[in-house]
Design an enzyme around this catalytic site. Structure first.
Site, mmCIF file in Angstrom:
data_model
loop_
_atom_site.group_PDB
_atom_site.id
_atom_site.type_symbol
_atom_site.label_atom_id
_atom_site.label_comp_id
_atom_site.label_asym_id
_atom_site.label_seq_id
_atom_site.Cartn_x
_atom_site.Cartn_y
_atom_site.Cartn_z
ATOM 1 N N LYS A 52 1.105 -1.300 0.563
ATOM 2 C CA LYS A 52 -0.145 0.300 0.021
ATOM 3 C C LYS A 52 0.177 1.340 0.105
ATOM 4 O O LYS A 52 0.014 2.492 0.452
ATOM 5 C CB LYS A 52 -1.197 0.011 1.246
ATOM 6 C CG LYS A 52 -1.430 -1.341 1.262
ATOM 7 C CD LYS A 52 -2.249 -1.918 0.031
ATOM 8 C CE LYS A 52 -3.052 -0.964 -0.584
ATOM 9 N NZ LYS A 52 -3.480 -2.067 -1.643
ATOM 10 N N HIS A 114 6.680 -7.700 -1.916
ATOM 11 C CA HIS A 114 6.863 -6.274 -1.411
ATOM 12 C C HIS A 114 6.887 -7.881 0.211
ATOM 13 O O HIS A 114 7.393 -7.156 0.986
ATOM 14 C CB HIS A 114 5.024 -6.843 -1.093
ATOM 15 C CG HIS A 114 4.208 -6.208 -1.332
ATOM 16 N ND1 HIS A 114 4.297 -4.632 -1.520
ATOM 17 C CD2 HIS A 114 2.619 -6.640 -1.397
ATOM 18 C CE1 HIS A 114 3.169 -4.194 -2.536
ATOM 19 N NE2 HIS A 114 2.141 -5.559 -2.135
ATOM 20 N N SER A 144 -4.748 2.986 4.559
ATOM 21 C CA SER A 144 -4.683 2.469 3.068
ATOM 22 C C SER A 144 -5.014 1.107 3.718
ATOM 23 O O SER A 144 -5.652 0.445 3.084
ATOM 24 C CB SER A 144 -3.833 2.634 1.918
ATOM 25 O OG SER A 144 -3.518 1.959 1.011
#
Ligand SMILES: Nc1ncnc2c1ncn2[C@@H]1O[C@H](COP(=O)(O)OS(=O)(=O)O)[C@@H](OP(=O)(O)O)[C@H]1O
Length: 300
Positions: A52, A114, A144
């Site tokens: 995010k 990620h 988020s």
């Protein structure tokens, strides 16, 4: 390789567990050995972020810069998760991110991860690949992430805001604590120079300037017209209505709960943090963010 959603079955929300010292879910660990053996090529570009932080934004920028002129059809026919595979992703019955990345026909291959820095497959370092890291201020990143966990069946249950807040502070998030992620990648720059470390807030402030810096890093010199096309194509409102960039084609996300392209703002945390949470957060932040060379804006 397209993802075949016809074969997709409903599956329960995954649970967090400790994986080599980082909280993870099996969707990002069950292909571990294959992912660790991924063979990077010297011209691959790895886009690394804490979830995010602006991954999709930078992915779309890079894809437009590299392929907007030579194969513009890919921008209108392939969703972002097929143009830029998510390396460690495994969703039941679907092709893995690693297999997608292996079969990417483009040069360079744009690959998303990620992973915290210590999980990155070693071939990326061995091949001296260019890496673009994007960091976002922790408060907006948290908000988020909360909405993402509410709407995405591939993520653990978000719970209510208060419990999510505490879990974020404790680092019990998929891909571990935000603090370790942004600091780990920042520190890596001391020993690995091929990293361009970007900030979401800088992109909001001046997208064109950040695209120029990105181009200097990757060695591209788009014409003024090309650059204008990219800058305008990646504006929040344009990406939000672009089905190939806004994730609306991914059935595990429930857009009735929250769209993927939600607000795209700096400072939205003020609508969610209570005064007490903000005080708790700031005290904790000061303890955890000791490196004065890493400054994230818009936090306090
Ligand atoms: N073009 C543009 N401009 C401004 N903001 C943008 C843009 N594209 C994506 N976003 C915002 O980035 C958030 C999603 O982050 P990621 O793409 O990293 O998500 S993911 O980790 O890949 O799932 C998510 O943030 P929030 O709106 O705050 O939830 C997106 O709206």
């Amino acid at each position: 390789m397209p993802l075949n959603f016809d074969k997709m079955e409903l599956f329960p929300r995954p649970k967090l567990f400790d994986f080599h010292g980082v909280s993870m879910t099996h969707f990002f660990t069950q292909n571990w050995e294959n992912v660790q053996n991924f063979q990077a090529r010297p011209d691959d570009i790895l886009i690394a972020t804490y979830p995010k932080a602006g991954t999709t934004w930078v992915s779309q920028i890079l894809d437009m810069l590299y392929f907007g002129q030579t194969s513009p059809e890919r921008l209108t026919t392939l969703p972002i998760y097929e143009r830029v595979p998510f390396l460690e992703m495994t969703i039941p019955n679907l092709v893995t991110g690693k297999d997608q990345a292996d079969e990417l026909p483009t040069t360079p291959r744009l690959i998303k991860t990620h992973f915290p820095v210590q999980f990155v497959p070693k071939s990326f370092w061995e091949q001296n690949c260019r890496i673009i890291y994007v960091a976002r201020n922790a408060k907006d990143n948290m908000v988020s992430y909360y909405h993402f966990d509410c709407m995405n069946q591939g993520q653990p249950e978000a719970g209510d805001w208060n419990s999510f807040f505490q879990r974020f502070m404790d680092g019990n998030m998929v891909f571990g604590p935000w603090y370790d992620h942004v600091n780990g990648w920042w520190k890596k720059k001391e020993t690995y120079s091929n990293i361009h470390y970007m900030f979401y807030e800088d992109m909001i402030e001046d997208t064109g300037r950040e695209i120029d810096k990105l181009c200097a890093f990757i060695g591209l010199s788009p014409s003024a017209e090309e650059k204008e096309k990219v800058t305008s194509g990646v504006q929040f409102d344009n990406m939000k209505k672009n089905k190939m960039a806004n994730y609306s084609t991914l059935p595990i996300m429930n857009f009735k709960v929250s769209p993927f392209m939600r607000k795209g703002k700096v400072g939205d945390w003020k609508n969610y943090f209570t005064v007490a949470q903000n005080e708790q957060f700031d005290a904790d932040y000061k303890k955890k963010m000791k490196d004065p060379t890493l400054q994230l804006r818009c936090v306090i």
